[in-house]
Design a protein around this motif. Sequence first.
Motif, PDB file in Angstrom:
ATOM      1  N   MET A 132     -16.047  -8.333   7.929  1.00 26.94           N
ATOM      2  CA  MET A 132     -14.671  -7.864   7.703  1.00 26.94           C
ATOM      3  C   MET A 132     -14.698  -6.549   6.920  1.00 26.94           C
ATOM      4  O   MET A 132     -15.464  -6.409   5.970  1.00 26.94           O
ATOM      5  CB  MET A 132     -13.905  -8.936   6.916  1.00 26.94           C
ATOM      6  N   THR A 136     -13.972  -3.744   4.372  1.00 27.05           N
ATOM      7  CA  THR A 136     -13.489  -3.739   2.991  1.00 27.05           C
ATOM      8  C   THR A 136     -12.256  -2.855   2.875  1.00 27.05           C
ATOM      9  O   THR A 136     -12.252  -1.706   3.339  1.00 27.05           O
ATOM     10  CB  THR A 136     -14.592  -3.232   2.050  1.00 27.05           C
ATOM     11  N   ARG A 137     -11.219  -3.391   2.271  1.00 30.60           N
ATOM     12  CA  ARG A 137      -9.972  -2.640   2.114  1.00 30.60           C
ATOM     13  C   ARG A 137      -9.971  -1.956   0.765  1.00 30.60           C
ATOM     14  O   ARG A 137     -10.442  -2.505  -0.216  1.00 30.60           O
ATOM     15  CB  ARG A 137      -8.764  -3.593   2.189  1.00 30.60           C
ATOM     16  N   PRO A 159      -7.516  -0.635  -2.012  1.00 30.95           N
ATOM     17  CA  PRO A 159      -6.140  -0.570  -2.494  1.00 30.95           C
ATOM     18  C   PRO A 159      -5.766   0.838  -2.986  1.00 30.95           C
ATOM     19  O   PRO A 159      -6.589   1.531  -3.577  1.00 30.95           O
ATOM     20  CB  PRO A 159      -6.129  -1.561  -3.663  1.00 30.95           C
ATOM     21  N   ARG A 167       4.742 -13.737   1.847  1.00 36.20           N
ATOM     22  CA  ARG A 167       3.855 -13.714   0.678  1.00 36.20           C
ATOM     23  C   ARG A 167       2.791 -12.633   0.842  1.00 36.20           C
ATOM     24  O   ARG A 167       2.560 -11.820  -0.043  1.00 36.20           O
ATOM     25  CB  ARG A 167       3.175 -15.087   0.525  1.00 36.20           C
ATOM     26  N   LEU A 168       2.180 -12.616   2.016  1.00 33.31           N
ATOM     27  CA  LEU A 168       1.103 -11.657   2.255  1.00 33.31           C
ATOM     28  C   LEU A 168       1.634 -10.217   2.268  1.00 33.31           C
ATOM     29  O   LEU A 168       0.972  -9.302   1.763  1.00 33.31           O
ATOM     30  CB  LEU A 168       0.417 -11.990   3.582  1.00 33.31           C
ATOM     31  N   ARG A 196       1.823  -9.202  -1.134  1.00 30.84           N
ATOM     32  CA  ARG A 196       0.477  -8.977  -1.670  1.00 30.84           C
ATOM     33  C   ARG A 196      -0.011  -7.589  -1.264  1.00 30.84           C
ATOM     34  O   ARG A 196      -0.592  -6.855  -2.055  1.00 30.84           O
ATOM     35  CB  ARG A 196      -0.485 -10.050  -1.133  1.00 30.84           C
ATOM     36  N   ASP A 207     -10.384 -10.613  -2.106  1.00 29.31           N
ATOM     37  CA  ASP A 207      -9.075 -11.002  -2.635  1.00 29.31           C
ATOM     38  C   ASP A 207      -8.633 -12.220  -1.835  1.00 29.31           C
ATOM     39  O   ASP A 207      -8.287 -12.123  -0.660  1.00 29.31           O
ATOM     40  CB  ASP A 207      -8.081  -9.843  -2.477  1.00 29.31           C
ATOM     41  N   LEU A 258      -5.265 -12.041  -0.206  1.00 25.02           N
ATOM     42  CA  LEU A 258      -5.179 -11.142   0.937  1.00 25.02           C
ATOM     43  C   LEU A 258      -6.043 -11.710   2.061  1.00 25.02           C
ATOM     44  O   LEU A 258      -5.783 -11.488   3.235  1.00 25.02           O
ATOM     45  CB  LEU A 258      -5.716  -9.770   0.504  1.00 25.02           C
ATOM     46  N   GLY A 259      -7.084 -12.443   1.654  1.00 29.26           N
ATOM     47  CA  GLY A 259      -8.012 -12.997   2.628  1.00 29.26           C
ATOM     48  C   GLY A 259      -8.990 -11.972   3.154  1.00 29.26           C
ATOM     49  O   GLY A 259      -9.587 -12.149   4.214  1.00 29.26           O
ATOM     50  N   GLU A 260      -9.142 -10.872   2.418  1.00 22.30           N
ATOM     51  CA  GLU A 260     -10.035  -9.809   2.880  1.00 22.30           C
ATOM     52  C   GLU A 260     -10.799  -9.236   1.692  1.00 22.30           C
ATOM     53  O   GLU A 260     -10.327  -9.306   0.553  1.00 22.30           O
ATOM     54  CB  GLU A 260      -9.207  -8.680   3.510  1.00 22.30           C
ATOM     55  N   PRO A 261     -11.961  -8.647   1.964  1.00 23.91           N
ATOM     56  CA  PRO A 261     -12.671  -7.993   0.859  1.00 23.91           C
ATOM     57  C   PRO A 261     -11.946  -6.721   0.424  1.00 23.91           C
ATOM     58  O   PRO A 261     -11.367  -6.022   1.259  1.00 23.91           O
ATOM     59  CB  PRO A 261     -14.044  -7.669   1.461  1.00 23.91           C
ATOM     60  N   ILE A 262     -11.970  -6.452  -0.861  1.00 27.55           N
ATOM     61  CA  ILE A 262     -11.377  -5.205  -1.352  1.00 27.55           C
ATOM     62  C   ILE A 262     -12.369  -4.506  -2.274  1.00 27.55           C
ATOM     63  O   ILE A 262     -13.249  -5.139  -2.854  1.00 27.55           O
ATOM     64  CB  ILE A 262     -10.052  -5.431  -2.125  1.00 27.55           C
TER      65      ILE A 262
END
Lengths: 386, 712
Positions: free
Chosen positions: A1, A3-4, A6, A51-52, A55, B386, B389-393
């Motif tokens: 997945m 990486t996000r 922020p 909710r998401l 977030r 997170d 969020l269900g995802e890596p940050i």
Amino acid sequence: METRIPFLEVSDAIVMSGAETLYWCMQCGLCTGSCPWRLVPGEASEQFNVRLVQRMGQLGIEGFESENCLFACTTCRTCVDRCPRGVDIIGNIQGMRSMLAEVGTIPGSLKPIVGSLHSQGNPWSGPREKRTEWTEGLSIPTFSEDTEYFLFVCCTSCYDIRSRNIAKSVVKALRTAGISFGIIGAEESCCGESIRKVGDEALFQKLAESNISLYNGKGVKKIIVTSPHCLYTFKNEYPDLGGKWEVYHYTEVLADAIKSGKIKPSGDAAGRVALHDPCYLGRHNDIYDQPRELIESLPGAELCELSRNRKNSLCCGGGGGRVWMETKAGERFAELRISEALDAGANILATACPYCITMLEDSCNVMGKSDQLKVMDLSELLAEKL
Amino acid sequence: MDQNIGVYLCSGCGIGEAIDFDALSGVAEESGVAKIYAHACMCGAEGSKVIRDDISSGAVNCVVLGACSGRVKSEIFAFDPMQTIIERVNLREHVAWCQPAGHEDTQAMAEDYVRMGIVRVQKSTLPTPYLEALDKTVLVVGGGSAGMQAALDAAKAGYSVKLVEKEPELGGHMAKWHKCLPLHPPYHEIEDIELSLTIQEIESYPNIEIFKNSTIEKISGAPGMFDVALNNGGATHRVGSIVLAAGWKPYDATKLGNLGFQKIPDVVTNVQIEEMAKAGSLTCPSDGKVPSVVGFIQCAGSRDPDHLPYCSAVCCRVSLKQAMYFKEQNEETKVIVFYKDMRTPEQAEEFYKQVQKAGVIFVKTDTSKISVNEGSELKISVETIDELLGEPIQMEVDMLVLATGMQPTVLDDPILNLEYRQGPALPALKYGFPDSHFVCFPYETRRTGIYTAGCVRQPMTCTRSKNDGTGAALKAIQCVELTSQGKAVHPRAGDLSYPNLFIQRCTQCKRCTEECPFGMYNEDIKGTPLPHPTRCRRCAICMGSCPERIISFNNYSVDMIGSMIKSISVPDEYEEKPRIIGLICENDAFPAVDMVGLNKLQYPPWVRFIPLRCLGSINLVWIADALSKGVDGIVLFGCKFGDDYQCHFIQGSELADTRMSKIKETLDRLVLESDRIRLEQISIDDYYRIPQILEEFTARLEELGPNPYKGF
């Protein structure tokens, strides 16, 4: 997945756009569990997790912007009422939409609405001068200093052929009750409630300012509205901008008139009438009893409550700008409402909001149930018995 | 004393309907007692007056009261323990309420209980209490929140207090901190720490003597007569009881290299943040600049099997407080809290909401798996999943605060330096906190007269530490008062007996000195036990441990229980009426059996219960006594043991279990099946299990057949 990353500057912008309670949210998810989208299948149901979305807003992470995600929210207020932290979830959604609207990234289906509101003062692409077309032959008085109430008819009931009957019925009932009222006419603009929820804050401000200076200029003190959406914004949002009037939904005025004996409905038995509580009349404005009193005043009427009623009423799907967006058949809340009314054994499904009428009647027809169930505004139901 | 035994039988509460009183009186008569008296309501004014009159006239000095459970109406039947011996025979809960009325087996049961009650009294003597431990001074070790409160409360109650503090000033950790958590409604704002008034009050309090810069070299003696030597070389100080409030130390962050500590200069601990805030500015250690973004890592080394497996209870609240330090320094500073679960009990939830409203961002994640590295834009990069969020940050921060947990100061320093045979420290639980009966009896330790308060006992906030100080001070006061009167402290509070050793027959086997859960015995150079009576809790575990059976109490002995067992009537094998002896803990199992009666449940009429002070006082000879008497089975009810034990004497039921594993040898010698003995762990709320356990045991005994020793 992947990486996000922020962007806290984005979350700051969202908060600045009005999502003042964004960080109050502790992410328990009660909102998502309460959301009517959980009751239907389809894209919005799959994509929109309130909710998401909040977030993502808290972290400034993108991916919530689509018509079936952020713009799916009908602002029905079920989640807000249930939130254990008192989060203004609608305010947060509106703030997030507003941040997008500022840079012009609202869903395409909303663009003609915005255009029409800018040029004609109504969302239905109707020419401003035809705002009073529905009054033809009714000789409705124009509001003046001597008139008690200014009757503000929702744009929908001014332009939509079906909905005009609501305006006409309200007028008939008010006249029967001997209430002093008048309209202003083509200078009136849309109240702006729904476009504000869509996020176009600048457009809302423009509409509100125009209405406020118009009404104040005419000496308006008391207003009767035909739509709970107009009621909400006039009552709760206009005062901050200088529009301070007594505002009533027509059901309040007519319930009073019945109590005081100014109106005495008569005629054929009304039969089994189910009531759909509009979100903006009920949860947003806390009016639950007057619509019921109206039904009970009708000859031979039997009020049958839907399984979800009052505070737990299920949204028709038309708030928050959704009335202008397409929801596929089979994914509409209104379909659930029609089924509930049939389950309750009703032959009439009554409500008191032009959006609800549009959404419910459409679903009733699509479902092929119009021979079993008639969708009617309370004003229409009452006007038939006068 | 010449015993004049009076047997008083109450027929109230249904006892009279269940039992034939003439026959019961006949049993008492066989024992040659001075008086037998029956009444329909012994606890009423008339009935109890008969007993009191008999005692005051001298006609009776030993009372066997066959009525309700000894756990009820204890005030009505309380007589001067220095003059009168009393035994409560429980005919109500243990017979009339759990057996069919008028049945011959019910009658046999009542008769056996009366026989045993008479024997118990016959084997008792009046106490000679130990009255030499008279000092009532309270020693408080540690001058932090808990210690200061304990000192102040003990002093205000009129006791002399000696307060020992290792630092040059009082105040403990609090004195080094910037601010404290919200203490007042609406619990939204962090507050200034106000210590100077408390310190001033303590320092000027007339009966508090303060020793700063002081540590304890040695403590010898026992409650009421502890002798305390300090490191200042002066004379020893005599004290009566001790409150240990030595506090906590932070978990060693150098073990948290995985979170960047000591690898990245701007990774600091929550303790460092307090020091920085107290000093006036929160800046990055690397360049002295105010951070633009700050991260907190919760449970840094806590709730982590590789570090501290437990929760330190306060770190969540501390990080909320410290997040507000940063917001107060500069509103624009972004704060991100990485957490496993935010634990904000009591009013702290209100504060948590406020911190959220201040815009602090909370990221739920497994903080033990966070990856911390040098950053590219800011100084530190934090990468994690997170969960919301269900995802890596990946987020960058200028400064990263590790919210480390608490460990007791006694972890690697005994502090009290006790001169006890079992060692200088308080025995600890698995995480190093002093062992205590944490379920029911906070402050208690395994050293009588020594009570723990505050974070040395378990992690807690300053507010709770202060309350803890008060609680421990009250325990310390109870101790000096009871001790000075020769009485036991909790749980046999008021017991005037203490162990008597027939030392000439001691073989120096050291079982008593090793097994006493409270370290009552020291040893001389040869290994002969040296009892310290005021350390004793009267559990009699030593009595059970002694292979020579030389340890006894005036009102509890190996001979007493053995004689009670021998006094019961065992029918011969042709009658098909088995007999079961139930040796049960008086603290939990006995009231549980009472509850069986209260709930009117039934169990087989073959069982005869004998309460023991603790199952740990069980002596193997009783098993032999019972089996050679022809008893078919023996059931033992003790408390739950293990890490979360419920034994009032910590190890008693566990020791009994160990001893029973050795009983096989005895059984083999007697050619008997080991199934004839069963040990069950019974909590006070397990009463409903008792009938089933006894039914199953009876069924098993039936399979085994009668004890072949019957009739010998």
